[in-house]
Design an enzyme around this catalytic site. Structure first.
Site, mmCIF file in Angstrom:
data_model
loop_
_atom_site.group_PDB
_atom_site.id
_atom_site.type_symbol
_atom_site.label_atom_id
_atom_site.label_comp_id
_atom_site.label_asym_id
_atom_site.label_seq_id
_atom_site.Cartn_x
_atom_site.Cartn_y
_atom_site.Cartn_z
ATOM 1 N N GLU A 22 1.113 -0.406 -5.118
ATOM 2 C CA GLU A 22 0.168 0.676 -5.385
ATOM 3 C C GLU A 22 1.004 1.952 -5.490
ATOM 4 O O GLU A 22 1.342 2.571 -4.480
ATOM 5 C CB GLU A 22 -0.862 0.807 -4.265
ATOM 6 N N ASP B 186 0.819 -1.201 0.000
ATOM 7 C CA ASP B 186 0.000 0.000 0.000
ATOM 8 C C ASP B 186 0.859 1.260 0.000
ATOM 9 O O ASP B 186 1.931 1.297 0.595
ATOM 10 C CB ASP B 186 -0.888 -0.030 1.252
#
Length: 729
Positions: free
Chosen positions: A460, A407
């Site tokens: 990401e 993330d």
């Protein structure tokens, strides 16, 4: 006898080296044994083998400090028969008679930063020492003046079990006999400034209490899972990958009769319901929003406190192991969202852990996220890298997870991320890149490839940072995949436009192909697109109800035809009407509506077509797998392209019409003569469409040159639809 000052320091829990005082110590005439046992009346030493009484210890402090000299060898094994103030008695082991927990090799590797699995020695680990079963505790807190284990087993009293400091690596350790699985515990830390800090949860705890409780729990270690060639093939770059992204707490809930509230499903219930659903829908992988322990439901797991502890919301670690095994038995892979970018400031967490910024940067210009009010890991520290890389391997090896989606990588890569000038500190070269993060990500990815080659990592990453999904040997960061945030943003922006205006913005749908092969991309329609006022995926589509559904179906068809692996957030597969709410179950009742059920049938068929058609996935990341037939007919908002696999003799033609008008006798160039048979039409009545399209669902190529091709087809393009044709010789 012992110096009274040292006795006072032990009794007040301010002695920094308790093992130098407590336990057995050889001296002239025998063995001096000292014990600190608050609320004890008397203490007798018992031979551990025979049970014979060896002698009494004398009480030298009213708080419970006992000492005595016995005619014993230094290596004697003994127990303590304690009579408490309530006159009850108990035979206990003396934890201060046991040697060090960490071996010399462990200390060396921890200090060097090459201990790939620090969780095997740090945290709480059941073990047997000198024939005695118990739990060893070890925690990194190099600047603490004293660290104690507190828990159920010692009435949460920090005086009772202060730990030994291994100065070589800054780790405090102790072995506590008799502490079993299920015991709750924390670490009480006396900071160097004399302040007793709020008790800390164990950074390496494998289980934790459900919020709002915050204690760590002694838990077993999941067994190592053997490597699997089958999983390696399923995760390969040339394999189909259609990911169903799931927030487990809101995918589906059931009524708890006792409370009247909708409760979460546990791991076994999820295995019984989610796995068959994903299998029926044709997804190849599940991606779970973070399952590490976190204190706040509204963070969705993206502000974890216990990176090594599967959240207790759905059960224990064994339940998660069973869930993943059920997924694999069904041929479904499991990806976990993983958060090394930041952590919350909760008092029981990692922040200012030993009274100093230990896991985080000291300067808030480096160590604090303004967007999320969280702390940033100091990836320049050896021990922090150990902690995080060990955690990555823990999930991959001990739970058999197929991969980690990392993330917020962009926030990690840039020191000026979401900061104004003057609010950030340049790197040593004066630049904005976080060099420690770059080194960490490269090392983490290299170690995953080395230690668990069947697994994959995904980034990401929302910027144009070069080489995110390129090997470190080629100068890249070493991820296997990168989320294509630009594609998602551009194409959703196009789809949100009224079709009458789309002719002026055709580039939003085609620009992604200008860089499609620069990285190994995943096309993500993720949870971030359906929260925080963005509305649902269906709600982004313009027009009346019929046009909204048609637009959505056309977009999904375009997505599955486009190069790149696929990711779809839960609820999008049946066109949920409302924005996602993490506190509520998905609106499964919508499937009673034919339009919503039609979208679900479409996604199922798209997955089946995708998995059965190598041309749609084998060459996702090389230009040879894609060829435009036409991307210039902006006036009609039509796109046509071909996808190819390793077998160059077979290919798929994808044609999209993003207007609400049927385009009759529309000519599309194709490279080969023969018949082109319709494999999927998003305007089919089966999906809720108008059933327009090419008669009989097939067209034969004519030797009419078009779009630079020697052959061409005459097609009827349905309104707001994507049609997929397969060439047959």
């Amino acid at each position: 006898m012992l110096n009274p000052q040292e006795i006072e320091l032990i009794c007040s829990a301010r002695h920094g080296d308790p093992f130098s005082v407590l336990g057995p110590h050889a001296q002239d005439g025998g063995l001096s044994i000292r014990a600190f046992l608050p609320n004890a009346r008397q203490v007798e030493v018992i031979d551990a083998c025979s049970g014979h009484r060896l002698g009494m210890l004398e009480k030298h402090h009213p708080d419970g400090f006992f000492e005595g000299v016995l005619a014993l060898q230094a290596s004697a094994a003994y127990g303590l028969q304690v009579q408490w103030d309530n006159y009850q008695t108990a035979l206990i082991e003396d934890p201060y008679r046991f040697g060090p927990v960490l071996g010399e090799v462990d200390v060396w590797l921890l200090s060097e930063g090459t201990h790939l699995r620090p969780y095997e020695i740090l945290g709480a680990n059941q073990r047997v020492m000198d024939g005695v079963a118990g739990t060893s505790f070890a925690v990194w807190a190099p600047h603490a003046a004293r660290v104690s284990v507190v828990g159920d087993f010692n009435v949460w009293d920090g005086r009772r079990h202060p730990m030994r400091l291994r100065r070589e690596c800054g780790v405090w350790e102790i072995f506590l006999p008799g502490v079993a699985l299920g015991a709750r515990y924390k670490f009480e830390i006396l900071a160097a400034d004399g302040q007793v800090l709020p008790a800390r949860a164990d950074p390496y705890a494998r289980q934790a209490e459900l919020r709002p409780a915050t204690a760590s729990i002694v838990a077993g270690m999941p067994a190592l899972k053997p490597p699997s060639n089958e999983r390696r093939q399923a995760n390969a770059l040339d394999a189909p990958m259609s990911i169903y992204e799931v927030h487990l707490g809101s995918w589906r809930r059931i009524l708890d009769p006792a409370s009247g509230w909708q409760r979460w499903l546990n791991w076994d219930e999820l295995a019984d319901q989610l796995v068959p659903y994903a299998l029926d829908m044709g997804f190849t992988h599940l991606e779970l929003l973070p399952v590490s322990e976190h204190p706040f439901d509204g963070s969705w797991g993206y502000q974890p406190v216990g990176l090594y502890a599967p959240t207790s919301r759905f059960g224990d670690a064994d339940g998660l192991v069973r869930f993943i095994a059920r997924c694999h038995a069904s041929g479904i892979g499991v990806l976990l969202d993983w958060v090394p970018a930041h952590f919350p400031t909760d008092a029981h967490g990692l922040g200012n852990f030993d009274g100093t910024p230990l896991y985080e940067y000291a300067d808030p210009r480096e160590g604090f996220h303004n967007d999320w009010n969280t702390l940033i890991y100091n990836l320049g520290r050896t021990e922090v890298r150990n902690f995080l890389i060990g955690n990555a391997l823990y999930w991959l090896e001990r739970f058999d997870v197929d991969g980690l989606r990392v993330d917020a990588v962009a926030s990690m890569l840039y020191r000026d991320y979401s900061r104004k000038p003057g609010e950030w500190i340049p790197n040593r070269h004066g630049g904005r890149e976080n060099l420690e993060t770059i080194d960490f990500l490269k090392r983490m990815n290299d170690i995953v490839v080395q230690e668990r080659p069947q697994a994959v990592t995904m980034a990401e990453e929302s910027t144009s940072f070069p080489g995110v999904s390129r090997p470190t040997t080629a100068g890249g960061l070493g991820f296997h995949y990168k989320w294509n945030m630009g594609w998602m943003h551009d194409t959703l922006q196009y789809m949100a436009r009224d079709p009458v205006h789309r002719q002026h913005h055709q580039g939003e749908m085609t620009f992604g192909l200008a860089y499609a092969f620069s990285e190994n991309f995943v096309l993500p329609i993720s949870h971030d697109e359906v929260v925080h006022g963005k509305g649902s995926l269906l709600g982004k589509m313009p027009g009346d109800r019929w046009q909204q559904f048609a637009n959505l179906r056309a977009y999904l068809g375009f997505m599955f035809g486009h190069p790149g692996k696929k990711l779809l957030f839960m609820g999008c597969e049946f066109a949920q009407l409302r924005e996602w709410n993490h506190d509520q179950s998905l609106d499964w009742h919508l499937l009673d509506d034919p339009q919503h059920a039609g979208v679900q049938r479409l996604v199922r068929d798209l997955n089946q077509l995708y998995r059965a058609t190598p041309a749609l996935y084998q060459l996702d990341f090389v230009p040879a797998g894609f060829e435009w037939m036409d991307h210039q007919d902006a006036a009609h908002s039509v796109l046509a392209f071909i996808r190819r696999g390793l077998d160059a003799r077979s290919f798929i033609l994808v044609v999209c019409n993003f207007t609400p008008t049927v385009q009759t006798a529309y000519r599309v160039g194709v490279p080969q003569p023969g018949e082109y048979r319709e494999r999927l039409n998003t305007d089919s009545a089966h999906y809720g469409g108008s059933n327009a399209g090419t008669p009989l669902g097939a067209a034969t190529a004519e030797p009419v040159g078009w779009h630079g091709q020697p052959q061409s087809l005459l097609l009827n393009l349905p309104p707001l639809a994507t049609v997929v044709f397969e060439w047959t010789a």
